[in-house]
Design a protein around this motif. Structure first.
Motif, PDB file in Angstrom:
ATOM      1  N   MET A   1       0.942  -1.053  -0.201  1.00 31.26           N
ATOM      2  CA  MET A   1      -0.139   0.040   0.151  1.00 31.26           C
ATOM      3  C   MET A   1       0.948   1.084  -0.090  1.00 31.26           C
ATOM      4  SD  MET A   1      -3.115  -1.200   0.035  1.00 31.26           S
ATOM      5  CE  MET A   1      -4.178   0.393   0.821  1.00 31.26           C
ATOM      6  N   TRP A   2       0.802   2.147  -1.137  1.00 30.20           N
ATOM      7  CA  TRP A   2       1.490   3.371  -1.146  1.00 30.20           C
ATOM      8  C   TRP A   2       0.842   4.603  -0.741  1.00 30.20           C
ATOM      9  CZ3 TRP A   2       5.883   1.380  -2.241  1.00 30.20           C
ATOM     10  CH2 TRP A   2       6.096   0.565  -3.081  1.00 30.20           C
ATOM     11  N   GLN A   3       1.491   5.226   0.179  1.00 27.37           N
ATOM     12  CA  GLN A   3       0.981   6.373   1.076  1.00 27.37           C
ATOM     13  C   GLN A   3       1.214   7.567  -0.219  1.00 27.37           C
ATOM     14  OE1 GLN A   3      -0.356   6.604   3.931  1.00 27.37           O
ATOM     15  NE2 GLN A   3      -0.295   4.269   4.464  1.00 27.37           N
ATOM     16  N   VAL A   4       0.049   8.179  -0.305  1.00 30.38           N
ATOM     17  CA  VAL A   4       0.197   9.472  -1.311  1.00 30.38           C
ATOM     18  C   VAL A   4      -0.377  10.730  -0.612  1.00 30.38           C
ATOM     19  CG1 VAL A   4      -0.595  10.050  -3.383  1.00 30.38           C
ATOM     20  CG2 VAL A   4      -0.445   7.843  -3.112  1.00 30.38           C
ATOM     21  N   LEU A   5       0.543  11.669  -0.715  1.00 27.98           N
ATOM     22  CA  LEU A   5       0.392  13.133  -0.156  1.00 27.98           C
ATOM     23  C   LEU A   5       0.232  13.931  -1.131  1.00 27.98           C
ATOM     24  CD1 LEU A   5       0.367  15.434   1.745  1.00 27.98           C
ATOM     25  CD2 LEU A   5       2.789  15.489   1.207  1.00 27.98           C
ATOM     26  N   ALA A  18      -7.943  13.169  -4.669  1.00 24.85           N
ATOM     27  CA  ALA A  18      -8.125  12.279  -3.522  1.00 24.85           C
ATOM     28  C   ALA A  18      -9.179  11.045  -3.742  1.00 24.85           C
ATOM     29  CB  ALA A  18      -8.569  13.232  -2.223  1.00 24.85           C
ATOM     30  N   GLU A  19     -10.072  11.340  -4.480  1.00 26.12           N
ATOM     31  CA  GLU A  19     -11.055  10.286  -4.443  1.00 26.12           C
ATOM     32  C   GLU A  19     -10.262   9.254  -5.680  1.00 26.12           C
ATOM     33  OE1 GLU A  19     -13.857   7.954  -6.732  1.00 26.12           O
ATOM     34  OE2 GLU A  19     -12.707   9.229  -7.631  1.00 26.12           O
ATOM     35  N   ALA A  20      -9.766   9.813  -6.485  1.00 24.66           N
ATOM     36  CA  ALA A  20      -8.981   8.990  -7.657  1.00 24.66           C
ATOM     37  C   ALA A  20      -7.984   7.854  -6.790  1.00 24.66           C
ATOM     38  CB  ALA A  20      -8.347   9.591  -8.462  1.00 24.66           C
ATOM     39  N   VAL A  21      -7.088   8.490  -5.965  1.00 22.20           N
ATOM     40  CA  VAL A  21      -6.216   7.680  -5.047  1.00 22.20           C
ATOM     41  C   VAL A  21      -6.966   6.518  -4.221  1.00 22.20           C
ATOM     42  CG1 VAL A  21      -4.656   7.660  -3.190  1.00 22.20           C
ATOM     43  CG2 VAL A  21      -4.597   9.416  -5.006  1.00 22.20           C
ATOM     44  N   SER A  22      -7.930   6.936  -3.454  1.00 19.47           N
ATOM     45  CA  SER A  22      -8.930   6.202  -2.717  1.00 19.47           C
ATOM     46  C   SER A  22      -9.478   5.031  -3.357  1.00 19.47           C
ATOM     47  CB  SER A  22     -10.030   6.991  -1.977  1.00 19.47           C
ATOM     48  OG  SER A  22      -9.404   7.934  -1.173  1.00 19.47           O
ATOM     49  N   ARG A  23      -9.716   5.083  -4.682  1.00 19.73           N
ATOM     50  CA  ARG A  23     -10.226   4.161  -5.468  1.00 19.73           C
ATOM     51  C   ARG A  23      -9.408   2.976  -5.791  1.00 19.73           C
ATOM     52  NH1 ARG A  23     -13.810   6.483 -10.377  1.00 19.73           N
ATOM     53  NH2 ARG A  23     -13.276   4.345 -11.063  1.00 19.73           N
ATOM     54  N   SER A  24      -8.217   2.995  -5.638  1.00 13.79           N
ATOM     55  CA  SER A  24      -7.194   1.935  -5.955  1.00 13.79           C
ATOM     56  C   SER A  24      -7.031   1.337  -4.509  1.00 13.79           C
ATOM     57  CB  SER A  24      -5.741   2.583  -6.261  1.00 13.79           C
ATOM     58  OG  SER A  24      -4.795   1.586  -6.397  1.00 13.79           O
ATOM     59  N   LEU A  53       4.631  11.806  -3.719  1.00  9.71           N
ATOM     60  CA  LEU A  53       3.945  13.195  -3.589  1.00  9.71           C
ATOM     61  C   LEU A  53       3.381  13.402  -5.039  1.00  9.71           C
ATOM     62  CD1 LEU A  53       3.964  16.086  -2.367  1.00  9.71           C
ATOM     63  CD2 LEU A  53       6.181  16.603  -3.238  1.00  9.71           C
ATOM     64  N   LEU A  54       1.972  13.994  -4.995  1.00 10.04           N
ATOM     65  CA  LEU A  54       1.619  14.430  -5.918  1.00 10.04           C
ATOM     66  C   LEU A  54       1.082  15.774  -5.869  1.00 10.04           C
ATOM     67  CD1 LEU A  54      -0.107  13.418  -8.851  1.00 10.04           C
ATOM     68  CD2 LEU A  54      -2.079  12.801  -7.238  1.00 10.04           C
ATOM     69  N   LYS A 106      -4.371  17.602 -15.406  1.00  9.65           N
ATOM     70  CA  LYS A 106      -5.597  17.722 -14.518  1.00  9.65           C
ATOM     71  C   LYS A 106      -6.998  17.260 -15.127  1.00  9.65           C
ATOM     72  CE  LYS A 106      -4.135  21.766 -11.751  1.00  9.65           C
ATOM     73  NZ  LYS A 106      -4.254  22.987 -11.037  1.00  9.65           N
ATOM     74  N   ASP A 107      -6.994  17.245 -16.502  1.00  5.33           N
ATOM     75  CA  ASP A 107      -8.250  16.563 -16.715  1.00  5.33           C
ATOM     76  C   ASP A 107      -8.312  14.923 -16.917  1.00  5.33           C
ATOM     77  OD1 ASP A 107      -6.449  16.256 -18.975  1.00  5.33           O
ATOM     78  OD2 ASP A 107      -7.650  17.235 -20.509  1.00  5.33           O
ATOM     79  N   SER A 108      -7.217  14.157 -16.441  1.00  4.31           N
ATOM     80  CA  SER A 108      -7.140  12.928 -16.396  1.00  4.31           C
ATOM     81  C   SER A 108      -8.503  12.301 -15.919  1.00  4.31           C
ATOM     82  CB  SER A 108      -5.870  12.325 -15.699  1.00  4.31           C
ATOM     83  OG  SER A 108      -4.800  12.706 -16.069  1.00  4.31           O
ATOM     84  N   THR A 109      -8.614  10.945 -16.096  1.00  8.12           N
ATOM     85  CA  THR A 109      -9.755  10.440 -15.271  1.00  8.12           C
ATOM     86  C   THR A 109      -9.243   9.685 -14.002  1.00  8.12           C
ATOM     87  OG1 THR A 109      -9.298   8.045 -16.269  1.00  8.12           O
ATOM     88  CG2 THR A 109     -10.756   9.692 -17.618  1.00  8.12           C
ATOM     89  N   PRO A 110     -10.249   9.550 -13.335  1.00  9.40           N
ATOM     90  CA  PRO A 110      -9.691   8.688 -11.773  1.00  9.40           C
ATOM     91  C   PRO A 110      -8.879   7.526 -12.207  1.00  9.40           C
ATOM     92  CG  PRO A 110     -11.902   9.660 -11.780  1.00  9.40           C
ATOM     93  CD  PRO A 110     -11.483   9.675 -12.851  1.00  9.40           C
ATOM     94  N   ASP A 111      -9.565   6.608 -13.038  1.00  9.44           N
ATOM     95  CA  ASP A 111      -8.705   5.412 -13.294  1.00  9.44           C
ATOM     96  C   ASP A 111      -7.179   5.717 -13.811  1.00  9.44           C
ATOM     97  OD1 ASP A 111     -10.565   3.722 -12.548  1.00  9.44           O
ATOM     98  OD2 ASP A 111     -11.629   3.608 -14.284  1.00  9.44           O
ATOM     99  N   ASP A 112      -7.068   6.653 -14.714  1.00  9.55           N
ATOM    100  CA  ASP A 112      -5.942   7.040 -15.232  1.00  9.55           C
ATOM    101  C   ASP A 112      -4.761   7.574 -13.991  1.00  9.55           C
ATOM    102  OD1 ASP A 112      -6.490   6.413 -17.721  1.00  9.55           O
ATOM    103  OD2 ASP A 112      -7.233   8.579 -18.450  1.00  9.55           O
ATOM    104  N   ILE A 113      -5.458   8.316 -13.115  1.00 10.96           N
ATOM    105  CA  ILE A 113      -4.651   8.810 -12.179  1.00 10.96           C
ATOM    106  C   ILE A 113      -3.935   7.664 -11.142  1.00 10.96           C
ATOM    107  CG2 ILE A 113      -4.520  10.214  -9.940  1.00 10.96           C
ATOM    108  CD1 ILE A 113      -6.919  11.986 -11.353  1.00 10.96           C
TER     109      ILE A 113
END
Length: 228
Positions: A1-5, A18-24, A53-54, A106-113
């Motif tokens: 599990m990778w921690q993302v800031l 944040a929502e895109a990260v949480s989906r994975s 770091l994002l 910035k216009d990437s989709t959540p899955d792409d992120i």
């Protein structure tokens, strides 16, 4: 599990990433902040762990480049992606020079992120061919400059010194270049680069790119990020 800031001053964009990260199921949102000062304060807390770091570059109290350097100085194993807009190539190039491994639009989709972050953690460098070409051209320019006086290469543990070529490869690994990129820069085969990497991993007693960069920085084999 990778921690993302995530560091992003626009609340809507921050919530989206944040929502895109949480989906994975391989990523964990460590925190989301909106200013450079908040990011530095969070990074300075020894109880906080960050693998990724994002960050946006245009923050209200300073440049995200300062945040990149701060994060990597605190934790050399941290890997950085920049939140970018189309047409922002100059800033992206500056962020890569500061230590970022790539960027997400910035216009990437959540899955792409999430996929882009995971590809980076698996050893990739998510940058466009145009940006890659400009970075490679710059490094070729460095290589073609008249060589300075030879400097001794620091020794790894137990006096096992890295060869000059191993040290060059290590520096390029720390900059986020892929095996193929390094092979092109050095005009050798990918197999040769892999042999150099296997040798330097053995001398550093590590088994991954992030471990190699961390250990080499601790030993003085690499300059800490942000220093000249």
């Amino acid at each position: 599990m990778w921690q993302v800031l995530i560091v992003e001053d626009d609340p809507t964009t921050l919530a989206f990433f944040a929502e895109a990260v949480s989906r994975s199921d391989r990523l964990v949102l460590a925190a989301g902040v909106g200013t450079l000062a908040q990011a530095k304060t969070w990074l300075d807390d020894p109880s906080h762990k960050v693998d990724v770091l994002l960050t946006d570059l245009g923050l209200p109290d300073g440049s995200g480049l300062a945040g990149i350097r701060h994060a990597m100085a605190r934790n050399p194993a941290c890997e950085v992606l920049v939140i970018s807009m189309f047409g922002d190539e100059e800033n992206v190039l500056a962020s890569i020079e500061a230590g970022a491994l790539g960027y997400i639009h910035k216009d990437s989709t959540p899955d792409d992120i999430a996929l882009t972050i995971l590809e980076m953690k698996d050893g990739g460098s998510p940058i466009s061919p145009m940006i890659a070409r400009r970075v490679l051209a710059k490094y070729r320019g460095f290589r073609e400059e008249p060589p300075a006086a030879a400097q001794p290469v620091p020794a790894a543990p137990g006096g096992r010194a890295l060869s000059p070529r191993e040290h060059e490869v290590l520096e390029l690994i720390a900059r986020g270049f892929s095996y193929a990129d390094i092979a092109r820069l050095k005009s050798v085969s990918v197999h040769t680069i892999k042999s150099h990497i296997k040798s330097l991993y053995g001398k550093l007693a590590v088994s991954s790119k992030s471990e190699a960069v961390y250990e080499a920085t601790q030993m003085g084999l690499l300059r800490p990020p942000g220093r000249t």
